[in-house]
Write an enzyme that holds these catalytic residues in place. Structure first.
Site, PDB file in Angstrom:
ATOM      1  N   LYS A  35      16.691   2.360  21.348  1.00 47.03           N
ATOM      2  CA  LYS A  35      18.088   3.121  22.104  1.00 47.03           C
ATOM      3  C   LYS A  35      17.824   3.018  23.739  1.00 47.03           C
ATOM      4  O   LYS A  35      16.495   2.711  24.186  1.00 47.03           O
ATOM      5  CB  LYS A  35      18.329   4.458  21.909  1.00 47.03           C
ATOM      6  CG  LYS A  35      17.192   5.422  22.315  1.00 47.03           C
ATOM      7  CD  LYS A  35      17.879   6.873  21.686  1.00 47.03           C
ATOM      8  CE  LYS A  35      16.519   7.827  22.253  1.00 47.03           C
ATOM      9  NZ  LYS A  35      17.109   9.266  21.849  1.00 47.03           N
ATOM     10  N   ARG A 133      21.953  20.894  18.709  1.00 44.26           N
ATOM     11  CA  ARG A 133      22.513  19.723  19.262  1.00 44.26           C
ATOM     12  C   ARG A 133      23.432  18.960  18.393  1.00 44.26           C
ATOM     13  O   ARG A 133      24.305  19.771  17.598  1.00 44.26           O
ATOM     14  CB  ARG A 133      21.259  18.524  19.693  1.00 44.26           C
ATOM     15  CG  ARG A 133      21.797  17.820  21.112  1.00 44.26           C
ATOM     16  CD  ARG A 133      20.749  17.302  21.737  1.00 44.26           C
ATOM     17  NE  ARG A 133      19.882  16.438  20.754  1.00 44.26           N
ATOM     18  CZ  ARG A 133      19.030  15.217  20.929  1.00 44.26           C
ATOM     19  NH1 ARG A 133      18.560  15.328  22.065  1.00 44.26           N
ATOM     20  NH2 ARG A 133      18.500  14.616  19.794  1.00 44.26           N
ATOM     21  N   HIS A 165      16.100  16.643  13.531  1.00 49.24           N
ATOM     22  CA  HIS A 165      15.364  16.284  14.735  1.00 49.24           C
ATOM     23  C   HIS A 165      14.501  17.623  15.386  1.00 49.24           C
ATOM     24  O   HIS A 165      15.404  18.475  15.480  1.00 49.24           O
ATOM     25  CB  HIS A 165      16.232  15.554  15.869  1.00 49.24           C
ATOM     26  CG  HIS A 165      15.437  15.205  16.900  1.00 49.24           C
ATOM     27  ND1 HIS A 165      14.657  13.982  16.758  1.00 49.24           N
ATOM     28  CD2 HIS A 165      15.352  15.255  18.453  1.00 49.24           C
ATOM     29  CE1 HIS A 165      14.060  13.580  17.969  1.00 49.24           C
ATOM     30  NE2 HIS A 165      14.248  14.420  18.648  1.00 49.24           N
ATOM     31  N   ARG A 221      10.263   8.680  12.904  1.00 47.44           N
ATOM     32  CA  ARG A 221      10.899   7.772  14.175  1.00 47.44           C
ATOM     33  C   ARG A 221      10.067   7.872  15.120  1.00 47.44           C
ATOM     34  O   ARG A 221       9.818   8.988  16.086  1.00 47.44           O
ATOM     35  CB  ARG A 221      12.387   8.724  14.123  1.00 47.44           C
ATOM     36  CG  ARG A 221      13.190   8.736  13.305  1.00 47.44           C
ATOM     37  CD  ARG A 221      14.555   9.279  13.583  1.00 47.44           C
ATOM     38  NE  ARG A 221      14.361  10.607  13.993  1.00 47.44           N
ATOM     39  CZ  ARG A 221      14.369  11.634  13.471  1.00 47.44           C
ATOM     40  NH1 ARG A 221      14.259  11.865  12.066  1.00 47.44           N
ATOM     41  NH2 ARG A 221      14.313  12.788  14.082  1.00 47.44           N
ATOM     42  N   TYR A 265      13.441   9.443  56.232  1.00 51.05           N
ATOM     43  CA  TYR A 265      14.392  10.509  56.489  1.00 51.05           C
ATOM     44  C   TYR A 265      14.085  11.871  56.667  1.00 51.05           C
ATOM     45  O   TYR A 265      13.235  12.040  55.680  1.00 51.05           O
ATOM     46  CB  TYR A 265      15.577  10.404  55.581  1.00 51.05           C
ATOM     47  CG  TYR A 265      16.320   9.045  55.588  1.00 51.05           C
ATOM     48  CD1 TYR A 265      16.985   8.556  56.657  1.00 51.05           C
ATOM     49  CD2 TYR A 265      16.583   8.486  54.386  1.00 51.05           C
ATOM     50  CE1 TYR A 265      17.645   7.497  56.849  1.00 51.05           C
ATOM     51  CE2 TYR A 265      17.214   7.050  54.628  1.00 51.05           C
ATOM     52  CZ  TYR A 265      17.686   6.552  55.604  1.00 51.05           C
ATOM     53  OH  TYR A 265      18.557   5.465  55.622  1.00 51.05           O
ATOM     54  N   CYS A 312      13.851   6.196  49.819  1.00 50.44           N
ATOM     55  CA  CYS A 312      15.206   5.952  50.287  1.00 50.44           C
ATOM     56  C   CYS A 312      15.713   5.052  49.103  1.00 50.44           C
ATOM     57  O   CYS A 312      14.959   4.783  48.108  1.00 50.44           O
ATOM     58  CB  CYS A 312      15.086   5.120  51.495  1.00 50.44           C
ATOM     59  SG  CYS A 312      13.948   5.866  52.688  1.00 50.44           S
ATOM     60  N   ASP A 314      16.529   1.785  48.834  1.00 56.24           N
ATOM     61  CA  ASP A 314      15.903   0.599  48.918  1.00 56.24           C
ATOM     62  C   ASP A 314      14.413   0.471  49.143  1.00 56.24           C
ATOM     63  O   ASP A 314      13.884  -0.798  48.648  1.00 56.24           O
ATOM     64  CB  ASP A 314      16.649  -0.569  49.845  1.00 56.24           C
ATOM     65  CG  ASP A 314      18.252  -0.167  49.956  1.00 56.24           C
ATOM     66  OD1 ASP A 314      18.767  -0.225  48.765  1.00 56.24           O
ATOM     67  OD2 ASP A 314      18.810   0.074  50.951  1.00 56.24           O
TER      68      ASP A 314
END
Length: 382
Positions: A35, A133, A165, A221, A265, A312, A314
């Site tokens: 997944k 869940r 699970h 699994r 920054y 940052c 990028d």
């Protein structure tokens, strides 16, 4: 071929090795979970490698993922388990997929799709044993299991599995593990009383498959362990699993700093003495965690170099300690660790998270390629 600005390289030989190792250790058929685009490694290539290593099942979260596997030519058993009202169950039936039901309402939708297509579905039942869940709560089991049996008798589906699970399998001594395993056996007994004979009963995820043999049952699994990452850091012995992903970039530039110069920054880091820094052209736009700021390290010229200042969008900056590698030099964010580079687990610990998040989120504008170290060298693949 010119080296990429920033890239992910996945070794499919490592995937095969890991799946083979897991099958040998557990002595149990294995579902490799692919997944979320194969935990960031590439769903389709990983699925192929897993099948080559003997994986009996593939597992995905969504029906879209399962259908994409089929469209890419993945045959054999594929289970999906996360649906919402109105899913295209008819497509799942036609693609011969195993779908998961959590409730009577889902079973009713699957029955309607079976009637529309004139074919029986493959259905697995998920029960909630304490994760709170997805899955049928224990007080709903009687009605849920009775509906499953009625639909089977009506020819709407075949119940191919019953599963649950763990919540705390990465903490082997946690009392929830015993409670959940006991609850699962109650669910199995209730299913048997209802007349259901599922093909596979499965409870164990990667950590439980390795650390809790009693939970292996008919199928395990394995998600994160298939990618060579430790599902229970601090508890799992060295099993020889090999991390399959390497994330790397090239230095964009190198520059000197004097004592008192601050970086990035907010000036969250200030040089206490002269040094050199390198600019790495990848940032949180590529999935580099901002939490790695001033905590994680990368490898440059075989040495680990700390990130300085805030990551940052990028780019980020690393402290080269006065060294001056050339612009274009390779930077390994994380990899298998065999050459001294940080691993995804190292990054997880630096960022206060888990390795799953590190490998699944990395990407963005980074290119991704697949190599096979058993047949092609990394240099040949560049």
């Amino acid at each position: 071929m010119t080296a990429a600005r920033a890239e992910i390289v996945v070794d499919l030989a490592a995937i095969r090795h890991n799946v083979t190792t897991l099958r040998q250790i557990t002595g149990t058929p294995v579902m490799v979970v692919v997944k979320a685009d194969g935990y960031g490694h590439g769903m389709v290539p990983v699925a192929r490698a897993a099948r080559q290593a003997g994986a009996e099942w593939l597992g995905v979260a969504t029906l879209d993922e399962a259908l994409a596997l089929r469209a890419a030519g993945a045959d054999g058993r594929v289970l999906c388990w996360l649906t919402v009202p109105g899913e295209q169950y008819a497509a799942a039936i036609e693609a011969d997929l195993d779908v998961t039901a959590y409730s009577v309402a889902e079973l009713d939708e699957i029955a309607a799709a079976s009637t529309a297509t004139g074919s029986a579905a493959r259905v697995q039942l998920k029960v909630d044993t304490g994760l709170s869940r997805g899955g049928a709560a224990e007080h709903d089991w009687p009605d849920f299991l009775a509906r499953a049996r009625a639909g089977e008798e009506a020819g709407h589906w075949r119940i191919t599995g019953l599963w649950s699970h763990f919540a705390c399998s990465d903490e082997p001594e946690h009392p929830a593990n015993d409670r959940q395993e006991a609850a699962f056996h109650r669910a199995l007994a209730a299913a048997d009383t209802a007349g259901l004979r599922p093909e596979v009963r499965h409870l164990a995820n990667s950590a439980a498959a390795l650390l809790r043999p009693s939970s292996r049952l008919d199928l395990v699994r394995c998600g994160i362990a298939s990618y060579g990452l430790d599902p229970a850091p601090g508890h799992t012995p060295d099993l020889g699993l090999v991390p399959a992903m390497t994330a790397r970039a090239r230095l964009a530039m190198v520059k000197p700093l004097v004592a008192g110069d601050s970086v990035s920054y907010g000036h969250s880091w200030t040089a206490e003495q002269p040094t050199t820094v390198g600019l790495v052209p990848a940032g949180y736009g590529e999935g580099v965690p901002r939490h790695a700021s001033n905590t994680a390290s990368v490898a440059v010229d075989g040495l680990q170099r700390p990130i300085r200042g805030l990551v940052c969008m990028d780019q980020f900056v690393v402290d080269l300690g006065g060294d001056r590698p050339e612009a274009g030099a390779e930077v390994v964010l994380f990899g298998p660790g065999r050459d001294g580079e940080p691993t995804a687990q190292d990054w997880a610990e630096a960022c206060g998270t888990i390795s799953y998040e590190i490998v699944t989120r990395i990407g963005g504008r980074m290119s991704r390629s697949h190599v096979d170290s058993e047949t092609t060298s990394d240099e040949e693949a560049r």
